[in-house]
Design an enzyme around this catalytic site. Structure first.
Site, PDB file in Angstrom:
ATOM      1  N   HIS A   1      -1.180   0.072  -9.804  1.00 43.46           N
ATOM      2  CA  HIS A   1      -1.777  -0.800  -8.777  1.00 43.46           C
ATOM      3  C   HIS A   1      -2.461  -2.002  -9.454  1.00 43.46           C
ATOM      4  O   HIS A   1      -3.674  -2.173  -9.361  1.00 43.46           O
ATOM      5  CB  HIS A   1      -2.794  -0.020  -7.918  1.00 43.46           C
ATOM      6  CG  HIS A   1      -3.165  -0.759  -6.662  1.00 43.46           C
ATOM      7  ND1 HIS A   1      -3.535  -0.142  -5.501  1.00 43.46           N
ATOM      8  CD2 HIS A   1      -3.229  -2.088  -6.395  1.00 43.46           C
ATOM      9  CE1 HIS A   1      -3.809  -1.034  -4.574  1.00 43.46           C
ATOM     10  NE2 HIS A   1      -3.624  -2.235  -5.098  1.00 43.46           N
TER      11      HIS A   1
ATOM     12  N   GLU B   1      -3.614   7.326  -4.790  1.00 43.22           N
ATOM     13  CA  GLU B   1      -3.940   6.795  -6.127  1.00 43.22           C
ATOM     14  C   GLU B   1      -5.237   7.381  -6.668  1.00 43.22           C
ATOM     15  O   GLU B   1      -6.165   7.592  -5.896  1.00 43.22           O
ATOM     16  CB  GLU B   1      -4.054   5.265  -6.046  1.00 43.22           C
ATOM     17  CG  GLU B   1      -2.722   4.628  -5.712  1.00 43.22           C
ATOM     18  CD  GLU B   1      -2.850   3.152  -5.355  1.00 43.22           C
ATOM     19  OE1 GLU B   1      -3.932   2.557  -5.527  1.00 43.22           O
ATOM     20  OE2 GLU B   1      -1.844   2.598  -4.874  1.00 43.22           O
TER      21      GLU B   1
ATOM     22  N   ARG C   1       0.860  -1.181   0.000  1.00 44.16           N
ATOM     23  CA  ARG C   1       0.000   0.000   0.000  1.00 44.16           C
ATOM     24  C   ARG C   1       0.899   1.234   0.000  1.00 44.16           C
ATOM     25  O   ARG C   1       1.942   1.242   0.674  1.00 44.16           O
ATOM     26  CB  ARG C   1      -0.866   0.029   1.266  1.00 44.16           C
ATOM     27  CG  ARG C   1      -2.037  -0.924   1.236  1.00 44.16           C
ATOM     28  CD  ARG C   1      -3.084  -0.504   0.204  1.00 44.16           C
ATOM     29  NE  ARG C   1      -4.235  -1.381   0.191  1.00 44.16           N
ATOM     30  CZ  ARG C   1      -4.402  -2.427  -0.617  1.00 44.16           C
ATOM     31  NH1 ARG C   1      -3.457  -2.749  -1.499  1.00 44.16           N
ATOM     32  NH2 ARG C   1      -5.504  -3.137  -0.585  1.00 44.16           N
TER      33      ARG C   1
END
Ligand code: 8YV
Length: 314
Positions: free
Chosen positions: A280, A262, A233
């Protein structure tokens, strides 16, 4: 039998949507213009939430739904679900561990190789025609014989370690506990681990405990030849400190699948040569996403059938 009402926070792949539509009365939150009014109209009927790791479910959403029994998350990381609130309310939370471990670990390995061997730059070099003009490309960095430091030796950390062992790397790790079943070198802090390794791979789950665990000091300890990979993360890394470390040469490079905010990525990372970036997407294969969808569906099915879901968080 009447179909239970389920709130879908964001879209799933069509194959999963089709199954969900068949089994439930679906309410698509992302299509609503006024979320508050949308939820208020359905407050008494919605018994389940199907969400995604990137969307989660906060306490306000849960509180808007008094009949809520289950939150099924498409993803292993549930850092965006308010777990404490769910637990206090007696709401079951499920996630999708195991089915994505191999693909996420593959991404970790791929990013490490791409960074060390400058794969994106090599690709650009060939495409641009520079190769035809130059005598010899820039040399890259070997991984064999180097030490990989795994920050967080959970399912994914272990899967990355076995892949790195196949590349003849040595493995060291830091975790909250010492794992007696592995013979990897253990370091008592992220800082000590970083100081001892060539590549630091972040495999932590996102939480208040792991927030900013890779800070300025850890990056300094990793050193000017050190490389950072993050497949966990964005919250686990102090992103401004990382940008600074990359710009100053405090570390050699970084390969990142995840970011603090993000899909925003700092401009300095977009333009840096010593950085490899991914959107991601570590679990983003056809096979794994199908397995994740199937597991969300099975968790919901079990819950509404009065059975224990296969992969609850607690
Ligand atoms: C997904 C993830 O991209 O599983 C996780 O924790 O981060 C990823 O697999 C995400 O959950 C999809 O929303």
């Amino acid at each position: 039998m009447t179909k239970p009402d389920v709130l879908l926070v964001g879209p799933y792949p069509e194959q999963d949507m089709a199954v969900l539509r068949d089994a439930y009365v679906l309410h698509n939150l992302w299509e609503a213009t006024d979320h508050r009014a949308f939820l208020a109209e359905r407050a008494d009927s919605i018994r389940g939430i199907a969400t995604r790791g990137d969307l989660g479910a906060d306490s306000a959403l849960m509180d808007a739904l008094p009949a809520l029994e289950i939150i099924a998350c498409y993803g292993v990381g549930v850092d965006k679900v308010d777990l404490e609130h769910a637990r206090a309310r007696g709401i079951c939370v499920t996630h999708t561990p195991n089915v994505l471990t191999n693909d996420v670990a593959d991404m970790g390995l791929a990013l490490m190789l791409a960074l060390a061997r400058r794969i994106p730059q090599g690709d650009a070099y060939v495409r641009s025609g520079q190769w035809r003009k130059a005598k010899m490309g820039r040399l890259t960095t070997s991984l064999a014989g180097k030490t990989l430091g795994v920050l967080g030796l959970g399912r994914i950390g272990r899967a990355v370690s076995s892949r790195a062992e196949a590349c003849q790397m040595k493995i060291a790790y830091h975790d909250l506990i010492v794992h007696e079943d592995v013979d990897y070198a253990y370091y008592a802090s992220p800082h000590e681990l970083a100081a001892a390794v060539d590549v630091l791979m972040v495999c932590l789950s996102g939480s208040a405990t792991t927030a900013q665990m890779v800070d300025k000091g850890v990056l300094a300890a990793l050193g000017s030849q050190g490389m950072l990979i993050n497949i966990s993360r964005g919250s686990t890394v102090d992103e401004p400190a990382l940008v600074e470390a990359l710009q100053s040469g405090a570390i050699a490079g970084a390969a990142l699948d995840v970011f603090a905010n993000e899909p925003q990525v700092p401009e300095a990372l977009l333009t840096a040569d010593n950085v490899v970036l991914q959107p991601h997407h570590a679990s983003g294969t056809v096979e794994t996403r199908a397995a994740m969808g199937a597991l969300v569906i099975e968790n919901l099915r079990c819950h509404f059938a009065g059975e224990r879901p296969p992969t609850p968080v607690f």
